[in-house]
Design an enzyme around this catalytic site. Structure first.
Site, short mmCIF file in Angstrom:
data_model
loop_
_atom_site.label_atom_id
_atom_site.label_comp_id
_atom_site.label_asym_id
_atom_site.label_seq_id
_atom_site.Cartn_x
_atom_site.Cartn_y
_atom_site.Cartn_z
N ASP A 139 0.82 -1.22 0.00
CA ASP A 139 0.00 0.00 0.00
C ASP A 139 0.85 1.27 0.00
O ASP A 139 0.33 2.36 -0.19
CB ASP A 139 -0.95 0.00 1.20
CG ASP A 139 -0.21 0.00 2.52
OD1 ASP A 139 -0.53 0.82 3.40
OD2 ASP A 139 0.71 -0.84 2.68
N MET A 166 0.74 -5.89 6.03
CA MET A 166 0.03 -4.81 6.74
C MET A 166 -0.52 -3.79 5.74
O MET A 166 0.12 -2.80 5.41
CB MET A 166 0.98 -4.15 7.74
CG MET A 166 1.49 -5.12 8.80
SD MET A 166 2.76 -4.41 9.87
CE MET A 166 1.80 -3.13 10.69
N ASP A 213 -6.04 -61.82 -38.82
CA ASP A 213 -7.48 -61.60 -38.81
C ASP A 213 -8.15 -62.85 -38.25
O ASP A 213 -7.87 -63.98 -38.72
CB ASP A 213 -8.00 -61.32 -40.22
CG ASP A 213 -9.45 -60.84 -40.21
OD1 ASP A 213 -9.66 -59.62 -40.17
OD2 ASP A 213 -10.35 -61.69 -40.23
N ASP A 235 -15.75 -59.90 -27.30
CA ASP A 235 -14.70 -59.18 -26.58
C ASP A 235 -13.81 -60.14 -25.81
O ASP A 235 -12.58 -59.96 -25.73
CB ASP A 235 -15.32 -58.16 -25.63
CG ASP A 235 -15.97 -56.99 -26.36
OD1 ASP A 235 -15.74 -56.86 -27.57
OD2 ASP A 235 -16.70 -56.23 -25.70
N GLU A 258 -11.38 -57.03 -35.66
CA GLU A 258 -10.79 -58.32 -35.26
C GLU A 258 -9.45 -58.54 -35.94
O GLU A 258 -8.98 -59.66 -36.09
CB GLU A 258 -11.75 -59.48 -35.59
CG GLU A 258 -11.99 -59.73 -37.06
CD GLU A 258 -13.15 -58.91 -37.65
OE1 GLU A 258 -13.61 -59.30 -38.73
OE2 GLU A 258 -13.59 -57.92 -37.05
#
Length: 452
Positions: free
Chosen positions: A10, A55, A323, A340, A366
């Site tokens: 300040d 302060m 594949d 899966d 796949e």
């Protein structure tokens, strides 16, 4: 090291003096005259560090610091409180408010700039981590969890001194008193979360221990807090320049030590959080979540690298395309969950037949791709045959459907030839795979040695 520093005071004279000292060290300086203005300028200018007076009328430095640390936009900006207050209660209060350092006026320039450089180095690391994984997870900016015990190695010149220092630790920290330099390094490597080391004792070279900890990749990120004599700023500067995380002056105040330890622990766990998220986001970018193999994008990138290496050094490269035969029939008969399961089981069997240096990825639904560096077509064909035989050897158990099913796989193999691009190499492997399918499946076909 250049950076933007926000100076908050300040009193204009104080701001001007700090600006002159910082500008002489090539820092970019922004000023604010109050707590509210500090909060505004912190968001507007995004400083790398804030020098904050305590302060001030209205909103004092303690409240300003709390608000800075509560705002996700500013909480990661280091805050150094610079004030005329010199009581231990004020120091602890400032550290508990979130300040990274609390310096009492008049401030020694050497100590100030050592602390500023140290905090800026740390912020640079954290900023880089946040930048690299920005947007990876929605909760990126959450605070690190402080729950759970933390182990602190407490090192001093002798066991008694280490035990006295360990007795000052707060209850949530478990101290391990040590006086052997080699033992300190070994214990830190074993996984201690922090190291508290007294460098004011001449019985062992504590700074060398700090240097070893920072040079070791296993302990490079372990926070180190050094205990220094209050009247020896040169010692503090040397420690900070070596990369220690924080310093505390002797005589050690338990409240101040607790605040500094908690700050370092929070910062460490937050950095670990960022690193874990970065690794997770990087993994998500290259890994197929179902099989755990690399995804098509990553495989394409590695294939490009392999072709470039072939052009530079003529190191052989081969590709296998696999594949799964009649995979649609599995999905249609028993559902996608069963499909899966088969994909994961095929991945597991395939992995056991490949070399450690072979790179396998899921190339399509796949379809799988294996990149074999340093392998000729014959060696790749043998690897493909091992995989084919392992898949066909025994049926797969589909737990979700409660059945077992015979599964086979077809493969096309191609070795890189002069004139091949990644696309041509893949096209030749794909043509060989098509031949294997057309010839009755469950077999391996090697592409003709002729570039497309």
């Amino acid at each position: 090291m250049s950076a933007r520093i926000l100076v908050v005071d300040d009193i204009e004279t104080n701001r001007r003096l700090l600006e002159a000292r910082l500008s002489a060290e090539y820092f970019d300086v922004v000023q604010a005259s109050s707590g509210p203005e500090c909060l505004e300028k912190a968001v507007e200018t995004v400083p790398d560090l804030i020098l904050l007076d305590v302060m001030m009328p209205g909103m004092d430095g303690f409240e300003t610091c709390k608000r800075l640390k509560a705002d996700p936009a500013t909480r990661h900006i280091p805050v150094v409180m610079v004030t005329a207050l010199d009581q231990r209660e004020d120091r602890v209060k400032g550290l508990e408010a979130g300040a990274d350092e609390f310096l009492t006026k008049p401030v020694n320039d050497v100590a100030l700039f050592a602390r500023v450089r140290s905090l800026l180095r740390l912020k640079e690391v954290l900023d880089e981590l946040r930048l690299r994984q920005e947007g990876a997870l929605a909760s990126e900016d959450s605070e690190a969890d402080l729950d759970g015990p933390a182990t602190v190695i407490v090192a001093a010149g002798d066991e008694q001194a280490a035990e006295r220092l360990a007795a000052k630790l707060p209850r949530e920290f478990a101290g391990r008193p040590m006086a052997d330099p080699a033992g300190v390094v070994k214990a830190a490597r074993a996984g201690a979360e922090l190291v508290l080391i007294d460098i004011s004792n001449a019985k062992f070279d504590a700074l060398r221990v700090c240097a070893r900890l920072r040079a070791d990749s296993a302990t490079r990120n372990t926070p180190i807090i050094c205990v220094v004599e209050g009247d020896t700023p040169q010692e503090m500067v040397r420690a900070l320049d070596l990369g220690v995380s924080d310093v505390v002056n002797r005589p050690v105040d338990p409240g101040e030590l607790a605040a500094r330890l908690r700050t370092q622990l929070k910062r460490k766990r937050y950095a670990e959080q960022l690193r874990d998220r970065l690794e997770e986001s990087l993994e998500m970018a290259v890994i197929d979540p179902l099989t755990g193999l690399y995804n098509r994008r990553y495989m394409a990138s590695r294939l490009r690298q392999a072709v470039d290496a072939w052009e530079a050094s003529a190191e052989r490269v081969s590709v296998i395309l696999f594949d799964i035969d009649h995979f649609k029939r599995i999905n249609d008969s028993w559902g996608h969950q069963a499909g899966d399961e088969v994909l994961r089981a095929v991945t597991a069997r395939m992995g056991k037949q490949l070399r450690a240096l072979d790179i396998a990825g899921r190339y399509g639904g796949e379809e799988f791709m294996v990149l074999l560096s340093g392998a000729a077509g014959r060696e790749a064909s043998e690897a493909a045959e091992r995989v084919r035989a392992a898949i066909a050897r025994e049926p797969f158990v589909m737990v979700s459907a409660g059945v077992t099913v015979e599964v086979t796989i077809s493969a096309g193999v191609a070795e890189i030839l002069h004139g091949d691009t990644p696309e041509r190499l893949i096209a030749r492997a794909d043509a060989a795979l098509y031949q294997a399918k057309a010839a009755g499946r469950n077999q391996v076909v090697v592409a003709q040695k002729k570039a497309a």
